[in-house]
Design a protein around this motif. Structure first.
Motif, PDB file in Angstrom:
ATOM      1  N   ARG A 296       0.820  -1.222   0.000  1.00  0.00           N
ATOM      2  CA  ARG A 296       0.000   0.000   0.000  1.00  0.00           C
ATOM      3  C   ARG A 296       0.850   1.267   0.000  1.00  0.00           C
ATOM      4  O   ARG A 296       0.365   2.344   0.336  1.00  0.00           O
ATOM      5  CB  ARG A 296      -0.889   0.026   1.248  1.00  0.00           C
ATOM      6  N   ARG A 297       2.098   1.130  -0.340  1.00  0.00           N
ATOM      7  CA  ARG A 297       2.961   2.320  -0.273  1.00  0.00           C
ATOM      8  C   ARG A 297       2.415   3.456  -1.128  1.00  0.00           C
ATOM      9  O   ARG A 297       2.408   4.620  -0.715  1.00  0.00           O
ATOM     10  CB  ARG A 297       4.392   1.970  -0.705  1.00  0.00           C
ATOM     11  N   ARG A 298       1.959   3.141  -2.317  1.00  0.00           N
ATOM     12  CA  ARG A 298       1.451   4.209  -3.182  1.00  0.00           C
ATOM     13  C   ARG A 298       0.153   4.785  -2.616  1.00  0.00           C
ATOM     14  O   ARG A 298      -0.075   5.994  -2.648  1.00  0.00           O
ATOM     15  CB  ARG A 298       1.224   3.686  -4.588  1.00  0.00           C
ATOM     16  N   GLU A 299      -0.685   3.891  -2.073  1.00  0.00           N
ATOM     17  CA  GLU A 299      -1.939   4.357  -1.463  1.00  0.00           C
ATOM     18  C   GLU A 299      -1.665   5.260  -0.271  1.00  0.00           C
ATOM     19  O   GLU A 299      -2.295   6.319  -0.104  1.00  0.00           O
ATOM     20  CB  GLU A 299      -2.748   3.131  -1.023  1.00  0.00           C
ATOM     21  N   ALA A 301       1.078   6.951   0.258  1.00  0.00           N
ATOM     22  CA  ALA A 301       1.680   8.179  -0.255  1.00  0.00           C
ATOM     23  C   ALA A 301       0.606   9.140  -0.762  1.00  0.00           C
ATOM     24  O   ALA A 301       0.693  10.358  -0.545  1.00  0.00           O
ATOM     25  CB  ALA A 301       2.671   7.838  -1.363  1.00  0.00           C
ATOM     26  N   LEU A 302      -0.413   8.612  -1.446  1.00  0.00           N
ATOM     27  CA  LEU A 302      -1.515   9.452  -1.914  1.00  0.00           C
ATOM     28  C   LEU A 302      -2.252  10.091  -0.742  1.00  0.00           C
ATOM     29  O   LEU A 302      -2.633  11.267  -0.786  1.00  0.00           O
ATOM     30  CB  LEU A 302      -2.484   8.625  -2.765  1.00  0.00           C
ATOM     31  N   MET A 303      -2.476   9.315   0.308  1.00  0.00           N
ATOM     32  CA  MET A 303      -3.124   9.871   1.494  1.00  0.00           C
ATOM     33  C   MET A 303      -2.287  10.995   2.086  1.00  0.00           C
ATOM     34  O   MET A 303      -2.819  12.036   2.489  1.00  0.00           O
ATOM     35  CB  MET A 303      -3.342   8.769   2.537  1.00  0.00           C
ATOM     36  N   ARG A 304      -0.975  10.785   2.137  1.00  0.00           N
ATOM     37  CA  ARG A 304      -0.107  11.831   2.666  1.00  0.00           C
ATOM     38  C   ARG A 304      -0.131  13.055   1.767  1.00  0.00           C
ATOM     39  O   ARG A 304      -0.079  14.200   2.235  1.00  0.00           O
ATOM     40  CB  ARG A 304       1.330  11.288   2.782  1.00  0.00           C
ATOM     41  N   ALA A 305      -0.222  12.833   0.456  1.00  0.00           N
ATOM     42  CA  ALA A 305      -0.220  13.937  -0.492  1.00  0.00           C
ATOM     43  C   ALA A 305      -1.464  14.818  -0.369  1.00  0.00           C
ATOM     44  O   ALA A 305      -1.420  16.019  -0.618  1.00  0.00           O
ATOM     45  CB  ALA A 305      -0.106  13.405  -1.923  1.00  0.00           C
ATOM     46  N   VAL A 306      -2.592  14.185   0.017  1.00  0.00           N
ATOM     47  CA  VAL A 306      -3.838  14.959   0.127  1.00  0.00           C
ATOM     48  C   VAL A 306      -4.070  15.458   1.546  1.00  0.00           C
ATOM     49  O   VAL A 306      -5.168  15.917   1.869  1.00  0.00           O
ATOM     50  CB  VAL A 306      -5.050  14.128  -0.338  1.00  0.00           C
ATOM     51  N   GLY A 307      -3.059  15.332   2.431  1.00  0.00           N
ATOM     52  CA  GLY A 307      -3.158  15.974   3.735  1.00  0.00           C
ATOM     53  C   GLY A 307      -3.175  15.074   4.944  1.00  0.00           C
ATOM     54  O   GLY A 307      -3.242  15.567   6.081  1.00  0.00           O
ATOM     55  N   ALA A 308      -3.145  13.765   4.768  1.00  0.00           N
ATOM     56  CA  ALA A 308      -3.133  12.863   5.921  1.00  0.00           C
ATOM     57  C   ALA A 308      -1.812  13.006   6.672  1.00  0.00           C
ATOM     58  O   ALA A 308      -0.747  13.087   6.059  1.00  0.00           O
ATOM     59  CB  ALA A 308      -3.329  11.421   5.474  1.00  0.00           C
ATOM     60  N   THR A 309      -1.883  13.068   7.993  1.00  0.00           N
ATOM     61  CA  THR A 309      -0.675  13.200   8.802  1.00  0.00           C
ATOM     62  C   THR A 309      -0.091  11.820   9.104  1.00  0.00           C
ATOM     63  O   THR A 309      -0.734  10.792   8.917  1.00  0.00           O
ATOM     64  CB  THR A 309      -0.984  13.900  10.132  1.00  0.00           C
ATOM     65  N   ARG A 310       1.154  11.831   9.581  1.00  0.00           N
ATOM     66  CA  ARG A 310       1.787  10.566   9.965  1.00  0.00           C
ATOM     67  C   ARG A 310       1.006   9.886  11.085  1.00  0.00           C
ATOM     68  O   ARG A 310       0.872   8.656  11.123  1.00  0.00           O
ATOM     69  CB  ARG A 310       3.220  10.810  10.408  1.00  0.00           C
ATOM     70  N   ALA A 387       6.621   1.910   9.947  1.00  0.00           N
ATOM     71  CA  ALA A 387       7.203   1.986   8.601  1.00  0.00           C
ATOM     72  C   ALA A 387       6.255   2.702   7.651  1.00  0.00           C
ATOM     73  O   ALA A 387       6.695   3.436   6.743  1.00  0.00           O
ATOM     74  CB  ALA A 387       7.516   0.580   8.088  1.00  0.00           C
ATOM     75  N   ALA A 388       4.952   2.518   7.841  1.00  0.00           N
ATOM     76  CA  ALA A 388       3.977   3.175   6.966  1.00  0.00           C
ATOM     77  C   ALA A 388       4.023   4.690   7.107  1.00  0.00           C
ATOM     78  O   ALA A 388       3.787   5.429   6.134  1.00  0.00           O
ATOM     79  CB  ALA A 388       2.569   2.662   7.279  1.00  0.00           C
ATOM     80  N   THR A 389       4.331   5.178   8.305  1.00  0.00           N
ATOM     81  CA  THR A 389       4.363   6.634   8.516  1.00  0.00           C
ATOM     82  C   THR A 389       5.551   7.283   7.817  1.00  0.00           C
ATOM     83  O   THR A 389       5.593   8.505   7.655  1.00  0.00           O
ATOM     84  CB  THR A 389       4.445   6.950  10.020  1.00  0.00           C
ATOM     85  N   ARG A 390       6.538   6.492   7.400  1.00  0.00           N
ATOM     86  CA  ARG A 390       7.740   7.049   6.782  1.00  0.00           C
ATOM     87  C   ARG A 390       7.661   7.067   5.265  1.00  0.00           C
ATOM     88  O   ARG A 390       8.634   7.387   4.586  1.00  0.00           O
ATOM     89  CB  ARG A 390       8.945   6.233   7.232  1.00  0.00           C
ATOM     90  N   VAL A 391       6.501   6.678   4.724  1.00  0.00           N
ATOM     91  CA  VAL A 391       6.316   6.747   3.271  1.00  0.00           C
ATOM     92  C   VAL A 391       6.157   8.218   2.870  1.00  0.00           C
ATOM     93  O   VAL A 391       5.290   8.926   3.400  1.00  0.00           O
ATOM     94  CB  VAL A 391       5.081   5.936   2.838  1.00  0.00           C
TER      95      VAL A 391
END
Length: 843
Positions: A296-299, A301-310, A387-391
């Protein structure tokens, strides 16, 4: 985030099922253990409460110390019957009655012992119903004459006895026949938790149990308006030293507590099995979430790109783990009730019948099941969640590719150091011996080394299999394993845990079997050994007297056992006849001589002598629960105690002076010169027809029975450990399923360039076999070394020989390879059915 976590969980039903199953098995083991132990404790609570219902105060001898109920049966010293009148005269006493109990084995109509596995066979005096708790007569009346008996209704029903039938009963003093005049119930049940009971009037019971003029206890009922505690204090003020007064509630609580203490080791052992299953499950959970996060790395990353925090990403992954853990805990709790019944049935198959009542599900069990399920899942998911938070958000612009699980050189070095240190520790434990805790510690260090060095071992396994023609199944499978070395190692290590314990138990069992054979052949000098059949409490001493009167018997040596304290240390103590002892058994005398062994002397094993710092001629203090302390002189030290299973041997007169029971645990017999041992066995068996609870065994029979018992125990332990192996297999399936999903595009390209479905299935199966073999080889290797070290550490428990069952270990390796093939059936079929066009088009 909650909706997203739920959606992610439900995307793959199979993955969810496998993940939940991995935790559920371990949780069900924990809850099942608590349910089983609590149910047994509840059954004994009901027993003791029922027996003391209607009794306000109990007067009995005060034990010198509270001995383990499993070593002396809770026996107390009888008191003078005249004390009944003394207690009856205390103000506030409405009723006072003396009672006695003892060994009584009821025989069926064919003369066979009615002997429930694990439950006692006892007799008792019965009388005034007002002091008999839940005791009631189902049929007939109470016995009033010396030739009358009343038995529990369950035994009467099972044996087909009716009022008026003649019933044979075996006692400590011999066998007698009675007329059945009543059947007994206890409240709504027909027996005391499966035990057989024979009831007599007090005078008859005193004669049968060799307690004429004595009583085991005095049951007292208070007058109306007098409290139990108040009456207890009044009675206690009139009692001599060594006699105590307890309320009925105290007696019930003490009895239940003694049983709970005795069951403590049983509960602990089951919890160890549960811990193994949970450890295996944690590897599966960690691996699952690791792969899911990678996929789910790309998924992410998309969440982070649209504003999701770590923090939101971290909470999302942990929320999935929380939901899985909660559901697994609840499901494991329900399955635990069924597992408790299954364990009882498993034990019953080998003759151990556990008392039971309606299942007891305590609040502690519910909390433990849910807490264990949640904690194991959450802890296993922490590292993948972090590890997911570091994407990085920029990864949303990249094409999704299968993640590689690389491991640095520092990890390989650290793993090698741990493996070397742990292995060296195990070898040292094998050489030195008697190092239990160092063996456990070295095993844990070695396993930690396997965990750290796992990826390196996976790559080495892949390199060993990377042969054959270019593009062949083994080469492709090997490179898939090497490419995902961390994932493959984690999957294999789940199997390693289960097999390590299974193999260590198998090696220990093989060593114990050989040790038993050596103990009988090396320590035994007798022609025949007589033992109680089944779950019998002992052999009547009348049997030994009968044998001494025979012309075809030269030596008769009785063996008795009880719990005692020697210089303050609790221990099992044996007693044997001094006359003829050296002719029936070779104790391996190290110092001193059997010539000085007799009343007032004790034989001590060399290990215990070293522990206590005593030698020949020194004195030791032996404290018996019934009579207190006595000083004895060390006559000799011995090194071969496996056959008698005790570290101290007393002379029989000293035992009789301090222990009420006269039942023999065994009788060792030598035939007279010129008598064929086989013919002697046949003749003695015929002569003991009145004692059907006694088995006459040759040394070969003893060896075979002991080894059969070890095999039964091994079967039970292996069956319990197989649950952990099942979890490991589920982990392999889960890993392969995730791997297939991860490599969808790769598999489609493989099919597009000409790969057949059969070839795809072959690659997945061989990948599974490689992971299974990695787990099997490491598990068998570690289990073998640990088992040998453990056997060397248990010399005091009778492990005198170390044996490695090579055939069994080879079978484990073959089974592991077969497991790899079977575990890959579903994932391989799924991989072969990948739609080529959709796979190529997927991103």
């Amino acid at each position: 985030m909650l909706r997203l976590s739920l959606r992610n969980l439900l995307v793959s039903k199979l993955r969810l099922f496998l993940t939940v199953a991995a935790v559920t098995v371990g949780v069900s083991f924990v809850s099942g253990t608590f349910v089983l132990s609590d149910t047994m404790a509840k059954a004994f609570d009901e027993l003791y409460v029922g027996l003391t219902n209607g009794t306000d105060v109990v007067v009995k001898s005060q034990p010198a110390f509270e001995a383990d109920i499993t070593t002396n049966g809770g026996q107390v010293r009888p008191i003078d019957e005249a004390m009944v009148d003394q207690v009856r005269a205390v103000p506030g006493v409405a009723l006072a009655r003396g009672s006695v109990t003892g060994f009584a084995l009821i025989l069926d109509k064919e003369g066979r012992p009615i002997q429930p596995g694990g439950a006692p066979t006892f007799g008792a005096s019965i009388g005034d119903a007002r002091l008999s708790g839940d005791f009631v007569y189902r049929q007939g009346l109470e016995p009033t004459r010396s030739d009358q008996v009343a038995i529990d209704a369950r035994t009467a029903d099972q044996a087909g006895f009716v009022l008026g039938d003649r019933i044979d009963v075996v006692f400590q003093s011999g066998r007698q026949t009675f007329t059945l005049v009543g059947t007994i119930g206890f409240g709504e049940t027909d027996s005391l938790l499966g035990a057989t009971m024979a009831g007599f009037d007090l005078t008859t019971a005193q004669r049968l149990f060799d307690k004429v003029g004595l009583v085991d206890e005095i049951d007292v009922q208070a007058q109306r308006g007098v409290g139990a505690e108040e009456l207890r204090d009044r009675i206690a003020a009139t009692l001599p030293d060594g006699v105590e007064a307890l309320t009925g509630d105290q007696v019930a609580a003490d009895g239940s507590a003694a049983v709970r203490d005795a069951m403590g080791i049983f509960t602990q052992v089951l919890l160890v099995f549960a811990g193994i299953s949970l450890l295996v499950g944690s590897f599966v959970i960690w691996n699952t979430f690791n792969v899911l996060v990678a996929q789910r790395r790309r998924e992410v990353a998309l969440m982070r790109a649209v504003g999701a925090t770590r923090g939101q990403v971290l909470r999302g992954v942990l929320l999935e783990a929380l939901l899985v853990g909660t559901f697994s805990g609840g499901l494991g709790l329900g399955l635990g009730v069924g597992l408790a019944a299954g364990i009882r049935s498993l034990l019953k198959l080998v003759g151990v019948e556990m008392p039971t009542t309606s299942p007891a599900v305590e609040p502690r069990t519910i909390v433990a099941a849910l807490l264990v399920g949640v904690l194991v899942t959450m802890v296993a998911a922490i590292a993948p969640a972090w590890a997911a938070t570091r994407v990085a958000p920029m990864e949303a612009l990249r094409d999704a590719v299968p993640a590689r699980y690389a491991a640095g050189w520092s990890r390989s070095v650290a793993g090698g150091v741990l493996l070397t240190a742990g292995s060296a520790g195990l070898v040292a434990c094998i050489v030195v011996g008697d190092q239990r805790w160092w063996t456990v510690l070295s095993t844990l260090v070695t396993f930690a080394g396997l965990v750290v060095a796992g990826p390196t071992l996976a790559r080495l396994t892949a390199a060993a299999a990377d042969h054959g023609r270019r593009g062949g199944g083994w080469r492709m499978a090997a490179r898939n394993v090497e490419r995902s070395a961390r994932r493959s190692a984690a999957t294999a290590l789940a199997l390693t845990i289960g097999l390590t314990v299974v193999v260590a138990v198998a090696v220990s069992a093989a060593s114990l079997r050989e040790s038993v054979a050596d103990a009988v052949s090396g320590g035994n000098r007798s022609d025949l050994i007589l033992e109680p059949a089944g779950a019998g409490l002992g052999v009547s001493p009348a049997v030994a007297d009968l044998l001494r009167d025979r012309d075809d018997v030269a030596d008769v040596v009785e063996l008795r056992e009880t719990g005692a304290r020697v210089n303050g240390h609790d221990s099992l103590v044996s007693a044997m006849n001094a006359d003829g002892l050296g002719r029936v058994i070779d104790l391996g005398i190290e110092e001193g001589s059997l010539d000085t062994f007799g009343p007032g002397a004790v034989l001590v094993s060399t290990q215990r002598a070293e522990d206590l710092g005593v030698g020949v001629g020194d004195s030791v203090t032996v404290t018996f629960p019934e009579t207190g302390s006595t000083t004895m002189r060390v006559a000799a030290t011995f090194s071969r105690g496996a056959l008698i299973n005790a570290s101290y041997v007393l002379a029989l007169p000293d035992f009789a002076a301090n222990v009420t029971s006269e039942l023999d645990a065994a009788i060792l017999v030598n035939s007279a010169p010129g008598v064929d041992p086989a013919q002697g066995k046949e003749d003695i068996t015929a002569a003991l027809a009145d004692y059907p609870n006694v088995t006459v065994n040759s040394p070969d029979d003893i060896t075979e029975k002991a080894q059969s018992s070890v095999n039964q125990l091994l079967g039970i332990v292996t069956a319990l450990l197989l649950l952990a192996v099942v979890v490991a297999v589920l982990g392999i399936v889960n890993t392969l399923v995730l791997s297939v999903v991860e490599r969808t595009r790769e598999l489609g390209l493989l099919r597009a360039v000409g790969g057949t479905r059969r070839q795809v299935r072959t690659v997945v199966r061989r990948e599974s076999v490689l992971m299974s073999l990695l787990g099997a080889v490491t598990g068998v290797a570690l289990g073998t070394v640990s088992g040998v070290a453990l056997s060397r550490a248990l010399v005091d428990e009778g492990f005198t020989t170390v044996a490695v069952p090579t055939v069994t270990l080879a079978i484990y390796l073959l089974v592991a390879a077969a497991v790899g093939v079977l575990a890959a059936i579903g994932p391989a079929r799924r991989a072969s059915r990948v739609d080529v066009l959709r796979a190529i088009a997927s991103e």
